[in-house]
Scaffold this active site. Structure first.
Site, PDB file in Angstrom:
ATOM      1  N   SER A 119      -9.940   0.893   1.964  1.00 55.14           N
ATOM      2  CA  SER A 119      -9.881   0.463   0.564  1.00 55.14           C
ATOM      3  C   SER A 119     -11.108  -0.331   0.161  1.00 55.14           C
ATOM      4  O   SER A 119     -11.289  -0.624  -1.017  1.00 55.14           O
ATOM      5  CB  SER A 119      -8.634  -0.400   0.332  1.00 55.14           C
ATOM      6  OG  SER A 119      -8.678  -1.566   1.140  1.00 55.14           O
ATOM      7  N   HIS A 150      -7.930   7.462  -0.221  1.00 52.32           N
ATOM      8  CA  HIS A 150      -7.419   6.110  -0.394  1.00 52.32           C
ATOM      9  C   HIS A 150      -6.049   6.142  -1.059  1.00 52.32           C
ATOM     10  O   HIS A 150      -5.928   6.313  -2.261  1.00 52.32           O
ATOM     11  CB  HIS A 150      -8.396   5.273  -1.225  1.00 52.32           C
ATOM     12  CG  HIS A 150      -7.925   3.870  -1.468  1.00 52.32           C
ATOM     13  ND1 HIS A 150      -8.185   3.195  -2.650  1.00 52.32           N
ATOM     14  CD2 HIS A 150      -7.189   3.023  -0.714  1.00 52.32           C
ATOM     15  CE1 HIS A 150      -7.638   2.000  -2.585  1.00 52.32           C
ATOM     16  NE2 HIS A 150      -7.029   1.882  -1.427  1.00 52.32           N
ATOM     17  N   GLU A 174      -7.179   8.223  -4.273  1.00 57.03           N
ATOM     18  CA  GLU A 174      -8.592   8.380  -4.613  1.00 57.03           C
ATOM     19  C   GLU A 174      -9.256   9.247  -3.542  1.00 57.03           C
ATOM     20  O   GLU A 174      -9.188   8.926  -2.355  1.00 57.03           O
ATOM     21  CB  GLU A 174      -9.276   7.020  -4.701  1.00 57.03           C
ATOM     22  CG  GLU A 174      -8.790   6.179  -5.875  1.00 57.03           C
ATOM     23  CD  GLU A 174      -9.437   4.802  -5.934  1.00 57.03           C
ATOM     24  OE1 GLU A 174      -9.899   4.408  -7.011  1.00 57.03           O
ATOM     25  OE2 GLU A 174      -9.483   4.128  -4.878  1.00 57.03           O
ATOM     26  N   ASN A 213     -10.186  -0.432  -8.065  1.00 53.72           N
ATOM     27  CA  ASN A 213     -10.553  -1.824  -7.809  1.00 53.72           C
ATOM     28  C   ASN A 213     -11.772  -2.262  -8.622  1.00 53.72           C
ATOM     29  O   ASN A 213     -11.956  -3.451  -8.887  1.00 53.72           O
ATOM     30  CB  ASN A 213     -10.795  -2.042  -6.314  1.00 53.72           C
ATOM     31  CG  ASN A 213      -9.503  -2.011  -5.523  1.00 53.72           C
ATOM     32  OD1 ASN A 213      -8.436  -2.312  -6.056  1.00 53.72           O
ATOM     33  ND2 ASN A 213      -9.579  -1.630  -4.265  1.00 53.72           N
TER      34      ASN A 213
END
Length: 653
Positions: free
Chosen positions: A122, A143, A155, A194
């Site tokens: 991550s 991910h 992802e 993120n």
């Protein structure tokens, strides 16, 4: 490589992410090997999978017995044995680059040369991890989000050397296990989700540190005024304040003073009992709707939008991928690019430039792509283009909707509420799209319609209450047009209920003519728990469907009832197992598809309007409807077919 060549998957690491990935992989029908370095780690991971599957089985959320899924999962501590016959390897070890280098170096020796090598990292660059192998073109990021069983997003991340073939195979495999993949085409820190969430948490911390806001004010404003699922400080406490702190440090970014203070005091959030809120001696996140007044939400959203501009401008991800990512990965009420276009990119740019001039802080520096869009006049919805295009669409254009999917198949309008990340909660925008679709679609070739919810958790779990804080009382007093539009639609409408059907979701189902449910579904009108009553015609339609006694029980107590009781009460037409659900729906659809369109339209109209009339008036309407139909071609066809002992072929004339 393609997903067609993937039969066996090895998952390396039996922790929360590893055993979760192994579980969803086995649920999708793949053979899985779960490997970790110690027998007890593997055993704990396997038992966690067993517990989870048994819970899912109890809730009727599996398509086969839990034991059958478990039979597809092997466990081992032997890395070579785990990957020898694997077509896909997913590494889910701790976030330590040296450790991952050791694992991937071993994979180069033990795995077949065609095996796809993926990492669930991550935070670490895929490119750095791939340095450990001589074939970096087959290394990619997959991910998953925690917990993998519940979270739909994955992802799919390119490293610098990742081949298109490897990324596409990973993308297709993710789809094959029922998850939603988005491409991250460049190996940037934070990937997509993120990257966007950083300013959501970070900017309010800077604002509080500067004395421009308070913690509860920020959380209340972002949740109750802007509709986010939780406030930034609440989210930081949940994920761990130290996590965001170390991410910023590793990236070389400045840390907001209030964040640094909490880390130094070892007040890291829920896991330590205290963070921005007190979870031991206090009530945790105790902010109230009215506390958000005066907080500058645009300052926070402008920074998130600027990060989205960076992702698009640097060819990391498309606006569509970013919007899917924040909706599914973060539970945002809408995509950040869509929200940007709604706000107006010129307003966003002006906000960033003003704050940059005031503070001199480069975190407000507008990305060139944002400047480019504004310079081109692409400022959002009102301009017809922004991150997305907003060209004119014809009335009833089935491809023009954002929050629902619709298609016409063999005379059936099939509608899917597409907000699985919010359990298909009915926002004002989604209700508007339902109203528009059922108001404008051409019914000439339609025989019936179906409505269902996306995902496997809910038809619709209710209204999106995020907007309640800014709703004026007078705005809430009108009956929602969408429910009336569905109720008055000239073709029969079937609600396909699988999962929660609550609040506004129940009101939508009640506006449909027929309701077919899986046994695992639950129905309820929980509004009384919010100090409200059902809207959208909920109280009145419940009275008409259930009668006074049962309707009042459902409304007054606010409890859920299961699908079998709903069927006993007459709220659902059928309650069946999930394995029978599609077949049962199709049987209803077949009858409606083959039925006389004019007869069904008149029957629906007479029955709907007759509910509110006296018996004498209702009988008069029935007689008029009968008279209108008696001379139609359909009646003549039906009569002839009956006499000739054949199936009628109605044409709606």
């Amino acid at each position: 490589m393609s997903d067609d060549t993937i039969d066996r998957v090895a998952v390396l690491g039996a922790g929360n992410m590893g055993h979760g990935i192994a579980e969803v992989t086995a649920m999708a029908g793949y053979d899985v090997v779960l490997r970790d370095i110690e027998p007890e780690y593997v055993e704990d991971g396997y038992e966690s999978i067993r517990w989870s599957l048994e819970k899912l089985e109890e809730k009727d959320r599996l398509d086969e017995p839990a034991d059958a899924i478990l039979e597809r999962i092997e466990t081992t501590t032997d890395l070579e044995a785990a990957v020898a016959d694997a077509d896909l390897v997913i590494e889910a070890a701790p976030e330590n680059l040296e450790l991952k280098h050791d694992i991937f170096a071993d994979l180069e020796r033990y795995a077949d040369e065609d095996t796809l090598l993926a990492t669930n990292t991550s935070s670490l660059p895929i490119t750095d991890i791939a340095e450990a192998v001589d074939t970096p073109e087959r290394v990619l990021g997959l991910h998953f989000f925690n917990p993998p069983v519940k979270m739909d997003l994955v992802e799919v991340i390119y490293g610098r050397e990742t081949s298109d073939g490897a990324a596409e195979a990973g993308h297709d495999w993710v789809e094959s296990i029922g998850k939603t993949p988005i491409y991250v085409r460049k190996d940037v820190r934070g990937f997509v989700v993120n990257t966007i969430v950083g300013p959501f948490v970070g900017e309010p911390a800077w604002m509080v540190s500067a004395g421009d806001a308070e913690i509860r004010q920020a959380d209340a404003a972002m949740v109750h005024e802007r509709g986010y699922p939780m406030g930034p400080f609440e989210l930081a406490d949940l994920t761990g304040i130290d996590v965001g702190y170390h991410v910023r440090k590793e990236a070389g970014d400045d840390v907001p003073p209030i964040t640094a203070e909490k880390v130094q005091a070892e007040e890291l959030g829920k896991k330590t009992g205290k963070g921005f809120y007190d979870y031991e001696g206090g009530d945790g996140p105790d902010y109230e709707p009215g506390q958000g007044e005066g907080f500058d939400t645009l300052q926070v959203e402008a920074r998130m939008i600027n990060r989205a501009a960076y992702l698009v401008g640097e060819d990391v991800a498309t606006p569509e991928a970013i919007d899917i990512g924040v909706r599914l990965g973060l539970g945002f009420p809408e995509g950040i690019c869509r929200r940007a276009d709604r706000i107006g990119l010129d307003r966003v740019l002006e906000t960033l430039e003003t704050k940059l001039e005031e503070t001199g802080d480069d975190r407000f520096e507008p990305h060139p792509y944002l400047r480019e869009l504004v310079a081109q006049g692409k400022t959002g919805e009102e301009a017809g283009a922004g991150f997305h295009e907003y060209g004119d669409t014809d009335a009833g254009d089935l491809d023009s909707y954002r929050y629902l999917d619709a298609e016409i198949e063999d005379g059936v309008l099939e509608v899917e509420l597409d907000r699985p990340e919010r359990m298909n909660a009915l926002s004002a925008d989604l209700l508007g799209e339902i109203d528009d679709l059922f108001s404008t679609v051409d019914t000439d070739e339609l025989r019936c319609a179906t409505i269902e919810g996306a995902g496997d958790r809910a038809f619709s779990a209710g209204a999106d209450i995020g907007g309640f804080g800014s709703l004026e009382p007078t705005d809430a007093m009108d009956v929602t047009p969408a429910f009336e539009t569905v109720n008055e639609f000239p073709r029969p409408v079937i609600a396909k209920v699988d999962g929660y059907c609550l609040g506004a979701g129940l009101e939508l189902a009640l506006a449909c003519d027929l309701r077919i449910a899986t046994k695992r579904s639950s129905f309820g009108a929980p509004e009384i728990g919010l100090g409200l009553i059902p809207g959208g015609g909920g109280t009145q339609r419940l009275m008409r469907v259930l009668g006074e006694t049962r309707a009042k029980e459902l409304v007054f107590r606010g409890n859920h009832i299961d699908a079998e009781r709903a069927a006993d009460w007459g709220l659902a037409n059928r309650a069946v197992g999930r394995d029978e659900f599609d077949e049962t729906v199709e049987a209803f659809v077949d009858d409606l598809r083959e039925g006389p369109p004019l007869g069904l339209e008149v029957a629906k109209k007479v029955m709907n309007r007759g509910e509110d009339a006296s018996l004498e008036a209702a009988l008069a309407m029935e007689s008029q409807g009968f008279g209108l139909l008696i001379g139609t071609d359909d009646v003549r066809e039906g009569t002839a077919a009956f006499a000739e002992d054949r199936e009628p072929e109605f044409e709606g004339r």
